[in-house]
Design an enzyme around this catalytic site. Structure first.
Site, short mmCIF file in Angstrom:
data_model
loop_
_atom_site.label_atom_id
_atom_site.label_comp_id
_atom_site.label_asym_id
_atom_site.label_seq_id
_atom_site.Cartn_x
_atom_site.Cartn_y
_atom_site.Cartn_z
N VAL A 111 0.57 -1.41 0.04
CA VAL A 111 -0.03 0.44 -0.04
C VAL A 111 1.13 1.31 -0.24
O VAL A 111 1.95 1.33 0.76
CB VAL A 111 -0.96 -0.05 1.63
CG1 VAL A 111 -1.83 1.39 1.47
CG2 VAL A 111 -1.77 -0.68 1.42
N CYS A 112 0.72 2.26 -0.65
CA CYS A 112 1.45 3.17 -0.59
C CYS A 112 2.83 3.39 -1.06
O CYS A 112 2.94 2.18 -1.78
CB CYS A 112 1.23 4.39 0.23
SG CYS A 112 1.82 5.98 0.42
N THR A 113 4.22 3.76 -0.74
CA THR A 113 5.11 3.52 -1.21
C THR A 113 5.33 2.27 0.36
O THR A 113 6.85 1.63 0.23
CB THR A 113 5.86 5.35 -0.15
OG1 THR A 113 5.87 5.43 1.56
CG2 THR A 113 5.52 6.03 -0.84
N GLY A 114 5.15 1.42 0.82
CA GLY A 114 5.22 0.08 0.93
C GLY A 114 5.99 -0.55 -0.13
O GLY A 114 6.53 -1.57 -0.02
N THR A 131 1.53 3.00 -6.44
CA THR A 131 2.35 3.70 -5.27
C THR A 131 1.96 4.93 -5.24
O THR A 131 0.71 5.25 -6.28
CB THR A 131 4.29 3.44 -5.41
OG1 THR A 131 3.79 4.17 -3.82
CG2 THR A 131 4.46 4.51 -6.69
#
Lengths: 242, 242
Positions: A111-114, A131
């Site tokens: 999720v996101c910058t994961g 992202t």
């Protein structure tokens, strides 16, 4: 890296494991938690280096359930993002945890910058992924094919765009692992019929001056992420012309 | 109860306080937290009877920042819901905390069955309000005018429907307190441009058999909530013909 099929028989327990870390963005985790903690026959563990409280980017404190060393083997690995992801991009302990768990997991969900963290762990090579809108340009440094979509599924790697996209991604993951009827029941239970009061959720729809201001606010972090991405690319043997 | 105007000058700090409690539904809080912790010139405290970890309905553990007794005076009071709300409906300590803080707050914001808790504290008398689709029928017992909407604003009482509606409500609260441009910037930052993969988020859109099954699953809690609502109505002096 080879991913096995994502389908898990209903009678088979699903161990969900989410990395948490200081300065993460809590909604990257708590959004998917609202969905995936409702999967039948599953359990959910939050994992960090220690089981001391982890403070998110904006001050919410979460308690991890297990340490990296003591985490149960994971079927569904969740990797949230947030500014703190940047501090882990060259952290051997975290990266080898991700690589090892992803190697046995049925599904990996960033999720996101994961996604950048998964990239640094070598999990994105040759895969389509997405992202946060401010970080899509970094995906190529990890050998990924960047997609500006809300949710991207490539084989059993699921990636969601920024923060709140984790809810949409989690519902897709739920359907992938337990079928659409289960995902729909969860959606009804959590009354997920969003009605954003403004149309400002993506850079092409938000007012221009708001986009510009937000980019300016994160200028320093964005520059740092680029420098890190270049170092990681060299380490991974990914060649990027820029 | 008289609510002052909700507008707060930019230079004036906003103290946000959210009640947390055992068996709550974490997303009722963490969704709004993602939005409202981003308000300029504000701080956010989680409040419970003690500062020991609070375990949500599905096992996520949050750390409160302050006890009921030691909480700072609150400008924006947030009341989440979840099954654990039912245990607090006649809890004098919690109810008098809510009444006292709401009396000075610029805005009170309930999410999901947090509305029932506000109702029990006498905050809903004569106001339009909403809550989770499985609990809307209880609002009249607290003297409220039930509305089947995603978000309802009546004077400075904002109520959101079930769980994920807290995000939509929080963006409205953000606009109410700091103006639309701020709310739009937050929406872009958290990339809130939802794309639910299924159309199953409300009882009129979800498949009939899924609605029936979910109602059946919560039959016991629903019956208990009705019994409680009747007792509370008697205490509040609200007369309901049923």
């Amino acid at each position: 890296m080879q991913y096995p099929s994502a389908t898990i028989p209903p009678e088979q327990h699903i161990q969900i494991g989410a990395l948490v870390f200081p300065n993460m963005d809590q909604i990257d985790l708590t959004g998917p938690f609202a969905v995936l903690s409702r999967l039948p026959n599953s359990s959910f563990q939050l994992i960090w280096k220690s089981t001391m409280p982890v403070r998110d980017h904006k001050g919410l404190r979460l308690l991890p359930d297990a340490s990296l060393a003591n985490a149960k083997p994971i079927d569904l690995l969740i990797v949230p993002g947030g500014p703190g992801q940047e501090d882990l991009m060259e952290d051997k302990q975290v990266l080898s945890f991700l690589t090892a768990q992803a190697g046995r997991a049925k599904c990996v969900f960033s999720v996101c910058t994961g996604a950048l963290l998964c990239g640094a762990a070598g999990l994105l090579k040759g895969l389509e992924a997405t992202t946060h809108w401010q970080s899509v340009q970094f995906l190529k440094y990890f050998g990924a094919v960047p997609k500006e979509q809300r949710v991207v599924i490539d084989r059993t790697f699921v990636s969601a765009a920024g923060l709140t996209a984790g809810m949409d991604g989690a519902l897709k993951v739920a359907a992938l692992l337990r079928g659409e009827a289960i995902a729909q029941a969860i959606q009804l239970d959590i009354q997920y019929a969003p009605e954003p009061p403004f149309d400002s959720g993506t850079p092409d729809r938000a007012p221009t001056e708001i986009v510009a201001k937000l980019k300016q606010t994160s200028e320093k972090l964005t520059a740092q992420r680029l420098a890190t991405a270049r170092r990681v690319a060299a380490k991974l043997g990914v060649r990027v012309d820029d």
